[in-house]
Design an enzyme around this catalytic site. Structure first.
Site, PDB file in Angstrom:
ATOM      1  N   ASP A 287       0.757  -1.177   0.061  1.00 33.19           N
ATOM      2  CA  ASP A 287      -0.068  -0.117  -0.005  1.00 33.19           C
ATOM      3  C   ASP A 287       0.918   1.313   0.058  1.00 33.19           C
ATOM      4  O   ASP A 287       1.809   1.382   0.909  1.00 33.19           O
ATOM      5  CB  ASP A 287      -0.894   0.012   1.150  1.00 33.19           C
ATOM      6  CG  ASP A 287      -2.101   0.885   1.262  1.00 33.19           C
ATOM      7  OD1 ASP A 287      -1.846   1.998   0.894  1.00 33.19           O
ATOM      8  OD2 ASP A 287      -3.159   0.602   1.775  1.00 33.19           O
TER       9      ASP A 287
ATOM     10  N   GLN B 275       1.523   5.826 -10.437  1.00 25.84           N
ATOM     11  CA  GLN B 275       0.297   5.514 -10.930  1.00 25.84           C
ATOM     12  C   GLN B 275      -1.052   5.274  -9.871  1.00 25.84           C
ATOM     13  O   GLN B 275      -2.069   5.441 -10.236  1.00 25.84           O
ATOM     14  CB  GLN B 275      -0.072   4.537 -12.166  1.00 25.84           C
ATOM     15  CG  GLN B 275       0.968   4.706 -13.188  1.00 25.84           C
ATOM     16  CD  GLN B 275       0.931   5.918 -13.985  1.00 25.84           C
ATOM     17  OE1 GLN B 275      -0.240   6.412 -14.155  1.00 25.84           O
ATOM     18  NE2 GLN B 275       2.045   6.672 -14.208  1.00 25.84           N
TER      19      GLN B 275
ATOM     20  N   TYR C 163     -11.096  14.060  -4.407  1.00 27.91           N
ATOM     21  CA  TYR C 163     -10.089  13.392  -5.718  1.00 27.91           C
ATOM     22  C   TYR C 163      -9.206  14.723  -6.385  1.00 27.91           C
ATOM     23  O   TYR C 163      -8.293  14.644  -6.298  1.00 27.91           O
ATOM     24  CB  TYR C 163     -11.033  12.687  -6.917  1.00 27.91           C
ATOM     25  CG  TYR C 163      -9.939  12.220  -7.805  1.00 27.91           C
ATOM     26  CD1 TYR C 163      -9.391  11.006  -7.769  1.00 27.91           C
ATOM     27  CD2 TYR C 163      -9.996  12.952  -8.976  1.00 27.91           C
ATOM     28  CE1 TYR C 163      -8.448  10.548  -8.678  1.00 27.91           C
ATOM     29  CE2 TYR C 163      -9.172  12.309 -10.228  1.00 27.91           C
ATOM     30  CZ  TYR C 163      -8.485  11.172 -10.119  1.00 27.91           C
ATOM     31  OH  TYR C 163      -7.680  10.964 -10.866  1.00 27.91           O
TER      32      TYR C 163
HETATM   33  P1  NAD Z   1      -6.547   1.992 -11.990  1.00 33.86           P
HETATM   34  O1  NAD Z   1      -7.886   1.932 -11.024  1.00 33.86           O
HETATM   35  O2  NAD Z   1      -6.917   0.967 -13.240  1.00 33.86           O
HETATM   36  O3  NAD Z   1      -5.146   1.856 -11.564  1.00 33.86           O
HETATM   37  C1  NAD Z   1      -4.863   2.192 -10.128  1.00 33.86           C
HETATM   38  C2  NAD Z   1      -4.122   1.200  -9.499  1.00 33.86           C
HETATM   39  O4  NAD Z   1      -3.849   1.657  -8.159  1.00 33.86           O
HETATM   40  C3  NAD Z   1      -4.684  -0.241  -9.248  1.00 33.86           C
HETATM   41  O5  NAD Z   1      -4.033  -1.179  -9.795  1.00 33.86           O
HETATM   42  C4  NAD Z   1      -5.086  -0.127  -7.643  1.00 33.86           C
HETATM   43  O6  NAD Z   1      -5.188  -1.544  -7.371  1.00 33.86           O
HETATM   44  C5  NAD Z   1      -3.851   0.488  -7.322  1.00 33.86           C
HETATM   45  N1  NAD Z   1      -3.886   1.344  -6.071  1.00 33.86           N
HETATM   46  C6  NAD Z   1      -5.149   1.824  -5.661  1.00 33.86           C
HETATM   47  N2  NAD Z   1      -4.980   2.380  -4.370  1.00 33.86           N
HETATM   48  C7  NAD Z   1      -3.815   1.619  -3.994  1.00 33.86           C
HETATM   49  C8  NAD Z   1      -2.924   2.037  -2.596  1.00 33.86           C
HETATM   50  N3  NAD Z   1      -3.504   2.541  -1.858  1.00 33.86           N
HETATM   51  N4  NAD Z   1      -1.551   1.365  -2.537  1.00 33.86           N
HETATM   52  C9  NAD Z   1      -1.176   0.790  -3.943  1.00 33.86           C
HETATM   53  N5  NAD Z   1      -1.814   0.520  -4.953  1.00 33.86           N
HETATM   54  C10 NAD Z   1      -3.181   1.109  -4.934  1.00 33.86           C
HETATM   55  O7  NAD Z   1      -6.950   3.451 -12.607  1.00 33.86           O
HETATM   56  P2  NAD Z   1      -6.028   4.213 -13.813  1.00 33.86           P
HETATM   57  O8  NAD Z   1      -7.280   4.580 -14.819  1.00 33.86           O
HETATM   58  O9  NAD Z   1      -5.154   3.217 -14.537  1.00 33.86           O
HETATM   59  O10 NAD Z   1      -5.361   5.404 -13.412  1.00 33.86           O
HETATM   60  C11 NAD Z   1      -4.067   5.413 -13.070  1.00 33.86           C
HETATM   61  C12 NAD Z   1      -3.608   7.012 -12.551  1.00 33.86           C
HETATM   62  O11 NAD Z   1      -3.961   7.786 -13.178  1.00 33.86           O
HETATM   63  C13 NAD Z   1      -4.444   7.159 -11.289  1.00 33.86           C
HETATM   64  O12 NAD Z   1      -3.671   7.794 -10.281  1.00 33.86           O
HETATM   65  C14 NAD Z   1      -5.394   8.092 -11.564  1.00 33.86           C
HETATM   66  O13 NAD Z   1      -5.977   8.874 -10.880  1.00 33.86           O
HETATM   67  C15 NAD Z   1      -4.829   8.735 -12.930  1.00 33.86           C
HETATM   68  N6  NAD Z   1      -5.964   9.414 -13.827  1.00 33.86           N
HETATM   69  C16 NAD Z   1      -6.633   8.354 -14.599  1.00 33.86           C
HETATM   70  C17 NAD Z   1      -7.412   9.000 -15.501  1.00 33.86           C
HETATM   71  C18 NAD Z   1      -8.171   7.958 -16.261  1.00 33.86           C
HETATM   72  O14 NAD Z   1      -8.908   8.568 -17.224  1.00 33.86           O
HETATM   73  N7  NAD Z   1      -8.167   6.660 -16.379  1.00 33.86           N
HETATM   74  C19 NAD Z   1      -7.482  10.390 -15.490  1.00 33.86           C
HETATM   75  C20 NAD Z   1      -6.919  10.993 -14.742  1.00 33.86           C
HETATM   76  C21 NAD Z   1      -6.189  10.652 -13.932  1.00 33.86           C
END
Ligand code: NAD
Length: 313
Positions: A57, A77, A144
């Site tokens: 975590d 990420q 967020y």
């Molecule tokens: P996702 O949920 O598929 O990936 C996030 C990953 O982080 C997951 O594998 C989850 O298990 C892991 N995670 C969550 N909390 C955790 C913790 N406390 N410790 C360790 N791991 C943890 O989401 P995504 O779409 O791949 O997003 C990746 C990043 O991009 C994120 O930070 C998100 O906020 C940012 N983001 C995504 C988008 C989008 O359109 N998908 C847009 C803007 C920003």
């Protein structure tokens, strides 16, 4: 100092998630890759055998510090990604998205590691003008967005105060294979899921709202460039500079899937912004970022992935 990913030791937090796993896929065998993920939304099967998966975590500071030792580049990420969920559990969003990032930055400070952080267009809140450049007012409207803004500002501060090489990437709406449907999924996944299940596609409001949808491979490109740039201490928009309306999107999904469904309109979603499109001039100039996948191509590839999944289920 400019860094190179070749033969680098890399840590990808959230590497079992949507964006992180696409990134890990491209890092390949020449780089030593560790994925750190708590598997809350991520899946172990997404991590290729060339990478090492460690379950943990980002809120656990000691553990993060251990993981970062001997690492050249961190792609951070991991996050609690849903705006809606962050509104239900703001404290959790804060500890994961803001404090989790500070934990990563502290470790990077200790071990002189470059950090590329996933920020978000949510830092801007309701646009006061478009296209949105990085100088646009920062008025997040959700926990967020506020937590991402905190993380984004900390990146700049850790650079300015301690010389840590940070880059924050403000992602707009990402889409692509591997992004699944569910309560908090992006609108593209929801529409594809509805069309392939033979359900009517539901558009909130009149569908005239526009979004800048960026294909996941281009987000990976931005991350890789950020790992090697000498423009550190900066935040860059990552989008395409183009937008499409939700109604057009619904029609394109229906056409490509050849689904015999209607497009129906429901009540507008509270707090939905009307128009969002990124100005990516800074990323083009400083990172040499150049999105290559057109929206249509990206959508076709995404639908193909959904169809292959449906076939095997
Ligand atoms: P996702 O949920 O598929 O990936 C996030 C990953 O982080 C997951 O594998 C989850 O298990 C892991 N995670 C969550 N909390 C955790 C913790 N406390 N410790 C360790 N791991 C943890 O989401 P995504 O779409 O791949 O997003 C990746 C990043 O991009 C994120 O930070 C998100 O906020 C940012 N983001 C995504 C988008 C989008 O359109 N998908 C847009 C803007 C920003």
């Amino acid at each position: 100092m400019q860094k190179s990913l070749t033969n680098a030791s890399v840590l990808v937090t959230g590497g079992a998630g949507f964006v992180g796993s696409h990134l890990v896929d491209t890092l390949g065998a020449t780089t030593d890759v560790t994925v750190l993920d708590d598997l809350s939304t991520g899946e172990a099967e997404r991590v290729p055998p060339s990478a090492r998966l460690v379950t943990g975590d980002v809120r656990d500071r000691e553990f993060i510090t251990e993981m970062v030792a001997e690492t050249d580049v961190i792609f951070h990420q991991a996050g609690l990604v849903s705006v809606a969920q962050s509104t239900e559990v703001p404290y959790e969003s804060h500890t994961v998205n803001a404090t989790g990032t500070v934990n990563v930055l502290e470790a990077a400070r200790e071990y002189d590691t470059r950090v590329v952080v996933a920020s978000s267009a949510a830092v801007y809140g309701d646009p006061t003008y478009t296209p949105i450049d990085e100088s646009h007012p920062l008025n997040p409207t959700s926990p967020y967005g506020l937590d991402k803004l905190t993380a984004d500002h900390y990146c700049r501060l850790y650079h300015d105060l301690y010389g840590v090489e940070t880059v924050a990437l403000r992602y707009f709406n990402i889409f692509g294979p591997g992004q699944t449907a569910g309560d908090y999924a992006g609108v593209i996944s929801v529409f594809i899921d509805q069309a392939l299940s033979g359900e009517d596609i539901t558009v909130h409001g009149d569908g005239e709202q526009t979004r800048d949808f960026v294909y996941v491979a281009d987000v990976v490109q931005a991350n890789r460039l950020a790992a090697e740039t000498d423009s550190v201490g900066e935040a860059f928009n990552v989008g395409t500079g183009d937008s499409i309306s939700v109604r057009e999107l619904a029609e394109m999904v229906r056409e490509i899937t050849d689904a015999n469904v209607d497009i129906i309109h429901t009540d507008p979603r509270e707090g939905d912004i009307d128009h969002s499109v990124a100005d990516i001039s800074n990323a083009r100039t400083h990172l040499e970022f150049d999105p290559t996948v057109s929206f249509r191509d990206g959508l076709e590839r995404t639908i193909e992935w959904w169809e292959s999944r449906t076939d095997t289920n």
